[in-house]
Design an enzyme around this catalytic site. Structure first.
Site, PDB file in Angstrom:
ATOM      1  N   CYS A  26       0.893  -1.086  -0.185  1.00 16.88           N
ATOM      2  CA  CYS A  26      -0.179  -0.183   0.054  1.00 16.88           C
ATOM      3  C   CYS A  26       0.770   1.111  -0.034  1.00 16.88           C
ATOM      4  O   CYS A  26       1.845   1.464   0.646  1.00 16.88           O
ATOM      5  CB  CYS A  26      -0.825  -0.088   1.437  1.00 16.88           C
ATOM      6  SG  CYS A  26      -1.801   1.594   1.528  1.00 16.88           S
ATOM      7  N   CYS A  31      -1.425   3.603  -6.397  1.00 15.85           N
ATOM      8  CA  CYS A  31      -2.103   3.064  -5.259  1.00 15.85           C
ATOM      9  C   CYS A  31      -2.273   1.688  -5.685  1.00 15.85           C
ATOM     10  O   CYS A  31      -2.769   1.397  -7.064  1.00 15.85           O
ATOM     11  CB  CYS A  31      -3.494   3.807  -5.227  1.00 15.85           C
ATOM     12  SG  CYS A  31      -4.597   2.965  -4.058  1.00 15.85           S
TER      13      CYS A  31
END
Ligand code: DGL
Length: 258
Positions: A76, A187
Site C-alpha cells: 500500500c 495506489c
C-alpha cells in the site's frame, strides 16, 4: 519474533488493493506461504490522517510479526508513506518491503514525458512523495491527480462498473485522448481499474506501477538473509480481513484476469 525460511511472508494493505502485489509475489515465489491481511473495515486509508494510518499499519504489522511472519510487504503506497520509516527504525533487522509510486521508470520512458500520477490524497501530499518527485523533476513533467473515490469502487469487488467508469471519465477528462505519455498507478488498488483508465486516457499511454519491482525486491531481501524458502512445494495463501465479508472478494480478485 521467531521465524525461519519456512515461515510465511505477510502482505498488508488497507483492503483488497494489495492483492495486485500478492499476485506478483506468488508468480515470482510460488513455493512461499503467504498471509494476506486487508484492513477493509478501516478503508480507505488515503483520506485519513498520517497518524491514523501509521497506527493502523503498525498494529497490523506487529500482530503479523508476533505470529511469525518472516517479512512484511506493505502493499500500500499510503501505508508505506505513513509507517514504513517508523517500522524500519523500530525493527531494523526485520524485512519490510514498501510500495512507492513508480515515477522513475515513467520519467525515463521517453524524452521529457508528461506523466500523470494517480494516487491517494495522502500519498500525494506527503513529503516523501515530493522528495521522490524532485529526483526526476528535470526528466519529466509530473501531474498529480488524487483519485480518492476509486478505492471504494475496487473494494466492492465489482470491477469496471458504470459508476466507476463515470467517476474515471470525470476526473480524467482533461487528460483523455493521449494527452499524457504515461500514467503511474500510485495506489495498489488502481491496477484493478487499469483497463477502464486506459480506455479513457488513450492507447498510446504507458502504464507504470510498482508491484513487480516490490516482489523482486522482496525475493532479493529474503535471499540475502537466507530466508528464501528452498522447499519444492506449492505455497499456501491465507486471506484475512478486518471485514469478514471481504474474504471471498479477496479470493475472487486474486484470480481476476484483467
Ligand atoms: N491501496 C492503498 C495504496 O496503495 C490505498 C487505498 C486506500 O486509500 O485505502 O495507496
Amino acid at each position: 519474533m521467531k521465524y525461519n525460511y519456512q515461515s510465511p511472508i505477510a502482505v498488508v494493505d488497507s483492503g483488497v488493493g494489495g492483492i495486485t502485489v500478492l499476485r506478483k509475489l506468488y508468480r515470482l515465489m510460488p513455493n512461499e506461504d503467504y498471509i494476506y491481511f486487508g484492513d477493509s473495515a478501516n478503508a480507505p486509508y488515503g483520506v485519513k490522517t498520517k497518524e491514523e494510518i501509521k497506527n493502523l499499519t503498525v498494529k497490523a504489522c506487529e500482530s503479523l510479526m508476533e505470529r511469525g511472519a518472516k517479512a512484511i510487504v506493505i502493499a500500500c503506497n499510503t501505508a508505506t508513506s505513513a509507517a514504513a520509516e517508523y517500522l524500519r527504525e523500530k525493527y531494523p533487522d526485520f524485512i519490510f518491503i514498501g510500495l512507492e509510486p513508480a515515477l522513475k521508470p515513467a520519467a525515463l520512458s521517453s524524452e521529457k514525458p508528461r506523466v500523470l500520477v494517480l494516487a491517494t490524497p495522502l500519498t500525494l501530499k506527503e513529503e516523501k512523495f515530493d522528495r521522490l518527485m524532485a529526483r526526476f523533476e528535470g526528466k519529466a513533467e509530473f501531474i498529480k491527480l488524487p483519485a480518492p473515490e476509486l478505492v471504494k469502487f475496487i473494494e466492492s469487488g465489482n470491477l469496471d462498473t458504470s459508476e466507476e467508469i463515470a467517476y474515471l471519465e470525470e476526473i480524467l477528462a482533461p487528460y483523455a485522448g493521449n494527452k499524457v505519455d504515461a500514467v503511474v498507478l500510485g495506489c495498489t488498488h488502481f491496477p484493478f481499474a487499469e483497463r477502464s483508465i486506459l480506455k479513457i486516457l488513450g492507447d498510446k499511454v504507458l502504464v507504470f506501477e510498482g508491484s513487480k519491482g516490490a516482489a523482486e525486491h522482496c525475493r532479493h531481501c529474503l535471499e540475502i538473509k537466507g530466508l528464501r524458502c528452498v522447499l519444492d512445494r506449492e505455497g499456501d495463501i491465507s486471506f484475512e480481513n478486518s471485514d469478514e465479508n471481504k474474504i471471498e472478494i479477496s479470493k475472487k480478485m486474486f484470480y481476476y484476469k484483467g
